[in-house]
Design a protein around this motif. Structure first.
Motif, PDB file in Angstrom:
ATOM      1  N   LYS A 134     -11.966   9.084   5.685  1.00  0.00           N
ATOM      2  CA  LYS A 134     -13.427   9.543   5.680  1.00  0.00           C
ATOM      3  C   LYS A 134     -13.937  10.078   6.687  1.00  0.00           C
ATOM      4  CE  LYS A 134     -17.697   9.249   4.117  1.00  0.00           C
ATOM      5  NZ  LYS A 134     -19.401   8.740   3.776  1.00  0.00           N
ATOM      6  N   SER A 149      -8.781   3.807   5.693  1.00  0.00           N
ATOM      7  CA  SER A 149      -8.180   2.402   5.206  1.00  0.00           C
ATOM      8  C   SER A 149      -7.197   2.793   4.176  1.00  0.00           C
ATOM      9  CB  SER A 149      -9.366   2.062   3.873  1.00  0.00           C
ATOM     10  OG  SER A 149      -9.817   3.041   3.439  1.00  0.00           O
ATOM     11  N   GLU A 195      -4.581   2.539   1.042  1.00  0.00           N
ATOM     12  CA  GLU A 195      -4.814   2.208  -0.686  1.00  0.00           C
ATOM     13  C   GLU A 195      -3.345   1.872  -1.743  1.00  0.00           C
ATOM     14  OE1 GLU A 195      -7.360   5.255  -3.220  1.00  0.00           O
ATOM     15  OE2 GLU A 195      -9.123   3.983  -1.413  1.00  0.00           O
ATOM     16  N   TYR A 239       0.963  -1.056  -0.183  1.00  0.00           N
ATOM     17  CA  TYR A 239       0.011  -0.055  -0.056  1.00  0.00           C
ATOM     18  C   TYR A 239       1.499   0.985   0.219  1.00  0.00           C
ATOM     19  CZ  TYR A 239      -3.772  -3.774   1.126  1.00  0.00           C
ATOM     20  OH  TYR A 239      -4.263  -4.801   1.103  1.00  0.00           O
ATOM     21  N   LYS A 282      -0.928   4.584   0.443  1.00  0.00           N
ATOM     22  CA  LYS A 282      -1.445   5.307   1.095  1.00  0.00           C
ATOM     23  C   LYS A 282      -2.290   6.159   2.422  1.00  0.00           C
ATOM     24  CE  LYS A 282      -4.675   6.784  -2.918  1.00  0.00           C
ATOM     25  NZ  LYS A 282      -4.967   7.516  -3.773  1.00  0.00           N
ATOM     26  N   PHE A 283      -2.524   6.340   3.191  1.00  0.00           N
ATOM     27  CA  PHE A 283      -4.202   6.054   4.235  1.00  0.00           C
ATOM     28  C   PHE A 283      -5.230   7.374   3.276  1.00  0.00           C
ATOM     29  CE2 PHE A 283      -0.570   5.782   7.253  1.00  0.00           C
ATOM     30  CZ  PHE A 283      -1.494   4.900   8.307  1.00  0.00           C
ATOM     31  N   VAL A 284      -6.321   6.383   3.438  1.00  0.00           N
ATOM     32  CA  VAL A 284      -7.650   7.213   3.117  1.00  0.00           C
ATOM     33  C   VAL A 284      -9.105   7.082   4.061  1.00  0.00           C
ATOM     34  CG1 VAL A 284      -9.650   7.182   0.944  1.00  0.00           C
ATOM     35  CG2 VAL A 284      -7.599   5.780   0.588  1.00  0.00           C
ATOM     36  N   LYS A 296     -12.599  13.028   2.119  1.00  0.00           N
ATOM     37  CA  LYS A 296     -12.168  11.854   2.441  1.00  0.00           C
ATOM     38  C   LYS A 296     -10.574  12.974   1.978  1.00  0.00           C
ATOM     39  CE  LYS A 296     -12.129   9.228  -1.592  1.00  0.00           C
ATOM     40  NZ  LYS A 296     -12.114   8.388  -2.667  1.00  0.00           N
ATOM     41  N   GLU A 310      -6.649  11.975   1.830  1.00  0.00           N
ATOM     42  CA  GLU A 310      -5.821  11.103   1.062  1.00  0.00           C
ATOM     43  C   GLU A 310      -4.277  10.951   1.612  1.00  0.00           C
ATOM     44  OE1 GLU A 310      -5.952  10.403  -3.011  1.00  0.00           O
ATOM     45  OE2 GLU A 310      -7.906   9.775  -3.081  1.00  0.00           O
ATOM     46  N   ILE A 311      -3.648  10.090   2.633  1.00  0.00           N
ATOM     47  CA  ILE A 311      -2.214  10.315   3.427  1.00  0.00           C
ATOM     48  C   ILE A 311      -1.565  10.077   2.624  1.00  0.00           C
ATOM     49  CG2 ILE A 311      -1.399  11.127   5.198  1.00  0.00           C
ATOM     50  CD1 ILE A 311      -3.901  11.150   6.385  1.00  0.00           C
ATOM     51  N   PRO A 312      -0.162  10.201   1.357  1.00  0.00           N
ATOM     52  CA  PRO A 312       0.717   9.340   0.495  1.00  0.00           C
ATOM     53  C   PRO A 312       2.170   8.897   2.194  1.00  0.00           C
ATOM     54  CG  PRO A 312       0.147  11.365  -0.811  1.00  0.00           C
ATOM     55  CD  PRO A 312      -0.747  11.451   1.516  1.00  0.00           C
TER      56      PRO A 312
END
Length: 160
Positions: free
Chosen positions: A74, A158, A160, A68, A70-72, A108, A110-112
């Motif tokens: 919500k 989660s 990704e 994976y 990144k974190f995603v 949402k 997104e955290i790489p």
């Protein structure tokens, strides 16, 4: 991969509040599942006694996350700034940090992994950013150098 999906019957026993009271501060955070089934991290940050932060930490068995990047997440905030943190090993003193701003709408975030820098007690460390191979703890923290109330609703976390 889902790390946590909040629902009305979620077991939140591995989610723990850690406030500045560990060093004499007076901040007061709380965590619960709200009526809509979301995780609700809320409270007050106090600057008294050199305080200034509240955090919510989730401890879990080591996850192999090398596939994976990144974190995603919500979530729904309150217009304030927060930090999302991860530890590759729970016993490490440092965390890897990503700062984000919230709105009062569902977002949402997104955290790489590659943008999460190492820090200990507010000081950036001269070591590489998070490689994302494994993790044992995640956390949310608010500490904006001011006394304030806060509320962060979390729906899903989660990878990704």
């Amino acid at each position: 991969m889902t790390i946590f999906n909040f629902t009305s019957d979620s077991d939140i026993s591995n989610w723990k509040i850690l406030d500045d009271v560990v060093m004499g501060g007076r901040s007061d955070g709380d965590f619960k599942i709200n009526a809509e089934g979301h995780g609700e991290f809320s409270g007050k940050v106090s600057l008294e006694n050199n305080g200034g932060f509240s955090s919510l930490r989730y401890y879990f068995e080591s996850l192999n996350t090398e596939n994976y990047s990144k974190f995603v997440i919500k979530l729904k905030g309150d217009g304030k700034s927060y930090q999302f943190r991860v530890k590759d090993k729970r016993n490490n003193r440092h965390s890897y940090i990503y700062k984000f701003d919230t709105t009062e709408d569902w977002q949402k975030i997104e955290i790489p992994f590659s943008e999460m820098y190492a820090s200990f007690r507010g000081y950036k460390l001269d070591i590489p950013n998070f490689n994302g191979d494994q993790m044992e703890e995640i956390a949310f923290l608010i500490g904006n150098k001011k006394a304030e109330s806060f509320q962060l609703l979390i729906d899903t976390i989660s990878l990704e």
